[in-house]
Motif scaffolding. Sequence first.
Motif, PDB file in Angstrom:
ATOM      1  N   LEU A  72       0.848  -1.184   0.000  1.00  0.00           N
ATOM      2  CA  LEU A  72       0.000   0.000   0.000  1.00  0.00           C
ATOM      3  C   LEU A  72       0.888   1.239   0.000  1.00  0.00           C
ATOM      4  O   LEU A  72       1.768   1.361   0.849  1.00  0.00           O
ATOM      5  N   SER A  73       0.626   2.139  -0.910  1.00  0.00           N
ATOM      6  CA  SER A  73       1.351   3.406  -0.885  1.00  0.00           C
ATOM      7  C   SER A  73       0.936   4.250   0.304  1.00  0.00           C
ATOM      8  O   SER A  73       1.690   5.084   0.781  1.00  0.00           O
ATOM      9  N   GLY A  74      -0.287   4.009   0.785  1.00  0.00           N
ATOM     10  CA  GLY A  74      -0.902   4.951   1.704  1.00  0.00           C
ATOM     11  C   GLY A  74      -1.600   6.021   0.894  1.00  0.00           C
ATOM     12  O   GLY A  74      -1.281   6.261  -0.276  1.00  0.00           O
ATOM     13  N   ILE A  75      -2.578   6.663   1.483  1.00  0.00           N
ATOM     14  CA  ILE A  75      -3.355   7.662   0.771  1.00  0.00           C
ATOM     15  C   ILE A  75      -2.630   8.996   0.766  1.00  0.00           C
ATOM     16  O   ILE A  75      -2.134   9.456   1.777  1.00  0.00           O
ATOM     17  N   SER A  76      -2.554   9.599  -0.388  1.00  0.00           N
ATOM     18  CA  SER A  76      -2.038  10.937  -0.647  1.00  0.00           C
ATOM     19  C   SER A  76      -0.533  10.943  -0.906  1.00  0.00           C
ATOM     20  O   SER A  76       0.169   9.945  -0.770  1.00  0.00           O
ATOM     21  N   MET A  77      -0.041  12.122  -1.287  1.00  0.00           N
ATOM     22  CA  MET A  77       1.247  12.264  -1.943  1.00  0.00           C
ATOM     23  C   MET A  77       2.447  11.911  -1.061  1.00  0.00           C
ATOM     24  O   MET A  77       3.341  11.184  -1.477  1.00  0.00           O
ATOM     25  N   VAL A  78       2.493  12.428   0.151  1.00  0.00           N
ATOM     26  CA  VAL A  78       3.650  12.182   1.007  1.00  0.00           C
ATOM     27  C   VAL A  78       3.738  10.710   1.367  1.00  0.00           C
ATOM     28  O   VAL A  78       4.814  10.100   1.308  1.00  0.00           O
ATOM     29  N   ASN A  79       2.625  10.098   1.750  1.00  0.00           N
ATOM     30  CA  ASN A  79       2.635   8.673   2.061  1.00  0.00           C
ATOM     31  C   ASN A  79       3.112   7.856   0.867  1.00  0.00           C
ATOM     32  O   ASN A  79       3.904   6.921   1.008  1.00  0.00           O
ATOM     33  N   ALA A  80       2.611   8.190  -0.324  1.00  0.00           N
ATOM     34  CA  ALA A  80       2.962   7.432  -1.519  1.00  0.00           C
ATOM     35  C   ALA A  80       4.446   7.555  -1.838  1.00  0.00           C
ATOM     36  O   ALA A  80       5.113   6.562  -2.172  1.00  0.00           O
ATOM     37  N   ALA A  81       4.981   8.763  -1.745  1.00  0.00           N
ATOM     38  CA  ALA A  81       6.407   8.964  -2.022  1.00  0.00           C
ATOM     39  C   ALA A  81       7.264   8.246  -0.980  1.00  0.00           C
ATOM     40  O   ALA A  81       8.272   7.604  -1.315  1.00  0.00           O
ATOM     41  N   MET A  82       6.871   8.322   0.277  1.00  0.00           N
ATOM     42  CA  MET A  82       7.641   7.713   1.359  1.00  0.00           C
ATOM     43  C   MET A  82       7.690   6.190   1.228  1.00  0.00           C
ATOM     44  O   MET A  82       8.766   5.579   1.302  1.00  0.00           O
ATOM     45  N   SER A  83       6.540   5.568   1.008  1.00  0.00           N
ATOM     46  CA  SER A  83       6.503   4.109   0.924  1.00  0.00           C
ATOM     47  C   SER A  83       7.191   3.601  -0.334  1.00  0.00           C
ATOM     48  O   SER A  83       7.827   2.536  -0.321  1.00  0.00           O
ATOM     49  N   THR A  84       7.095   4.352  -1.438  1.00  0.00           N
ATOM     50  CA  THR A  84       7.743   3.932  -2.678  1.00  0.00           C
ATOM     51  C   THR A  84       9.261   4.033  -2.566  1.00  0.00           C
ATOM     52  O   THR A  84       9.992   3.132  -2.994  1.00  0.00           O
ATOM     53  N   GLN A  85       9.765   5.124  -1.980  1.00  0.00           N
ATOM     54  CA  GLN A  85      11.216   5.245  -1.825  1.00  0.00           C
ATOM     55  C   GLN A  85      11.758   4.153  -0.911  1.00  0.00           C
ATOM     56  O   GLN A  85      12.823   3.590  -1.166  1.00  0.00           O
ATOM     57  N   ALA A  86      11.016   3.808   0.135  1.00  0.00           N
ATOM     58  CA  ALA A  86      11.457   2.731   1.020  1.00  0.00           C
ATOM     59  C   ALA A  86      11.525   1.408   0.273  1.00  0.00           C
ATOM     60  O   ALA A  86      12.445   0.610   0.483  1.00  0.00           O
ATOM     61  N   ALA A  87      10.559   1.170  -0.614  1.00  0.00           N
ATOM     62  CA  ALA A  87      10.577  -0.057  -1.413  1.00  0.00           C
ATOM     63  C   ALA A  87      11.808  -0.095  -2.315  1.00  0.00           C
ATOM     64  O   ALA A  87      12.473  -1.133  -2.446  1.00  0.00           O
ATOM     65  N   LEU A  88      12.119   1.039  -2.944  1.00  0.00           N
ATOM     66  CA  LEU A  88      13.273   1.093  -3.832  1.00  0.00           C
ATOM     67  C   LEU A  88      14.582   0.932  -3.058  1.00  0.00           C
ATOM     68  O   LEU A  88      15.558   0.370  -3.569  1.00  0.00           O
ATOM     69  N   ASP A  89      14.612   1.426  -1.830  1.00  0.00           N
ATOM     70  CA  ASP A  89      15.819   1.312  -1.013  1.00  0.00           C
ATOM     71  C   ASP A  89      16.047  -0.114  -0.523  1.00  0.00           C
ATOM     72  O   ASP A  89      17.200  -0.534  -0.351  1.00  0.00           O
ATOM     73  N   HIS A  90      14.973  -0.850  -0.257  1.00  0.00           N
ATOM     74  CA  HIS A  90      15.120  -2.158   0.371  1.00  0.00           C
ATOM     75  C   HIS A  90      15.061  -3.312  -0.622  1.00  0.00           C
ATOM     76  O   HIS A  90      15.661  -4.367  -0.386  1.00  0.00           O
ATOM     77  N   PHE A  91      14.332  -3.148  -1.727  1.00  0.00           N
ATOM     78  CA  PHE A  91      14.158  -4.220  -2.693  1.00  0.00           C
ATOM     79  C   PHE A  91      14.824  -3.851  -4.022  1.00  0.00           C
ATOM     80  O   PHE A  91      15.036  -2.670  -4.313  1.00  0.00           O
ATOM     81  N   ASN A  92      15.111  -4.849  -4.811  1.00  0.00           N
ATOM     82  CA  ASN A  92      15.667  -4.648  -6.147  1.00  0.00           C
ATOM     83  C   ASN A  92      14.490  -4.490  -7.121  1.00  0.00           C
ATOM     84  O   ASN A  92      14.100  -5.433  -7.807  1.00  0.00           O
ATOM     85  N   VAL A  93      13.925  -3.301  -7.148  1.00  0.00           N
ATOM     86  CA  VAL A  93      12.718  -3.024  -7.935  1.00  0.00           C
ATOM     87  C   VAL A  93      13.109  -2.687  -9.362  1.00  0.00           C
ATOM     88  O   VAL A  93      13.879  -1.755  -9.607  1.00  0.00           O
ATOM     89  N   THR A  94      12.566  -3.449 -10.309  1.00  0.00           N
ATOM     90  CA  THR A  94      12.877  -3.230 -11.720  1.00  0.00           C
ATOM     91  C   THR A  94      11.865  -2.329 -12.412  1.00  0.00           C
ATOM     92  O   THR A  94      12.182  -1.691 -13.415  1.00  0.00           O
ATOM     93  N   SER A  95      10.651  -2.279 -11.904  1.00  0.00           N
ATOM     94  CA  SER A  95       9.625  -1.392 -12.448  1.00  0.00           C
ATOM     95  C   SER A  95       8.513  -1.243 -11.416  1.00  0.00           C
ATOM     96  O   SER A  95       8.401  -2.055 -10.492  1.00  0.00           O
ATOM     97  N   ILE A  96       7.701  -0.209 -11.588  1.00  0.00           N
ATOM     98  CA  ILE A  96       6.622   0.101 -10.644  1.00  0.00           C
ATOM     99  C   ILE A  96       5.306   0.131 -11.400  1.00  0.00           C
ATOM    100  O   ILE A  96       5.144   0.906 -12.356  1.00  0.00           O
ATOM    101  N   LEU A  97       4.352  -0.699 -10.962  1.00  0.00           N
ATOM    102  CA  LEU A  97       3.010  -0.721 -11.537  1.00  0.00           C
ATOM    103  C   LEU A  97       2.026  -0.314 -10.448  1.00  0.00           C
ATOM    104  O   LEU A  97       1.915  -0.992  -9.417  1.00  0.00           O
ATOM    105  N   PHE A  98       1.330   0.795 -10.668  1.00  0.00           N
ATOM    106  CA  PHE A  98       0.375   1.311  -9.685  1.00  0.00           C
ATOM    107  C   PHE A  98      -1.038   1.042 -10.187  1.00  0.00           C
ATOM    108  O   PHE A  98      -1.378   1.399 -11.313  1.00  0.00           O
TER     109      PHE A  98
END
Length: 298
Positions: A72-98
């Motif tokens: 879950l990104s969480g609702i709204s912009m800051v939550n979405a940016a925060m959770s997505t950056q954490a995913a990119l930092d911790h996992f080897n993300v090759t692409s993002i599908l929302f």
Amino acid sequence: MTHFPIDVPPAARAIPRAGTAPDDRPRVAVVTAFAPEIAILETALEGAETRRIGPATYITGRLEGREVVLFLSGISMVNAAMSTQAALDHFNVTSILFSGIAGGVDPGLGIGDVVVPARWGHFLEGAFARETEAGYALPGWMSAPVANFGMMHTCPVGVVAPGADAPQGRFWFDTDPMLLELAEAAAAEVDLLGCDAEATPPRVVIGGNGISGPVFMDNAQFREHAHASFEARVLDMESAGVAQVAYANGVAFVAFRSLSDLAGGGGDENEMVRFMSVAAENSARLMRAVLARLPVSL
């Protein structure tokens, strides 16, 4: 794209927090904004393993034959940016599908339609301008890419591009061209749910503009402004934030947004609660069809 609170189940609250060691297995990040959207996908996930990173919960496993990390990104912009950056930092993300719901801005679209915009912008990044005798005016050192809505002027956001050393002003963040092509190919084969027997069957629309901001939009006047000034088709509360994070990290991004409401363009009360299940299902169906077609490089 709602302001509804998310009740985190006790099981999720009890999950141990992950350490700092990265997960190196290449994965596609599959993202939704709130609980009714992710529930559709969790039931199809194979070999699910859950971990907590900061305030967000991430579920790894296989979906449509691909290794994914679902969250879950969480609702709204800051939550979405925060959770997505954490995913990119911790996992080897090759692409993002929302995958998620949205408000329809283009009057040619109907509830249940799925839109895959070619680019996303922040419509509330900007300035509330000073009122003068000549109207609402920005300071001379500021500029706006589109017409203002009263005192509200939209301006570019400063972002550091991959490989750059300093931020540059940017308004639009592009969808990955290959992912857009895959969406167009998948659209010809995906079956979408209709809202009712008398409604026009929903369709997939590829391309055009989407805009995002930290407000639930239910205003006919701003809807008209968004379509006229931004040439927007849909409006939501997360996609542009995730698109910006993807751009800054050099990761391919695409968002599938199905109309749950008309963002204030309907004749009666906002339609979201009535149609969000249909919209969430339709966006998930198209997203999964694209996921199934992804080449290994993405």
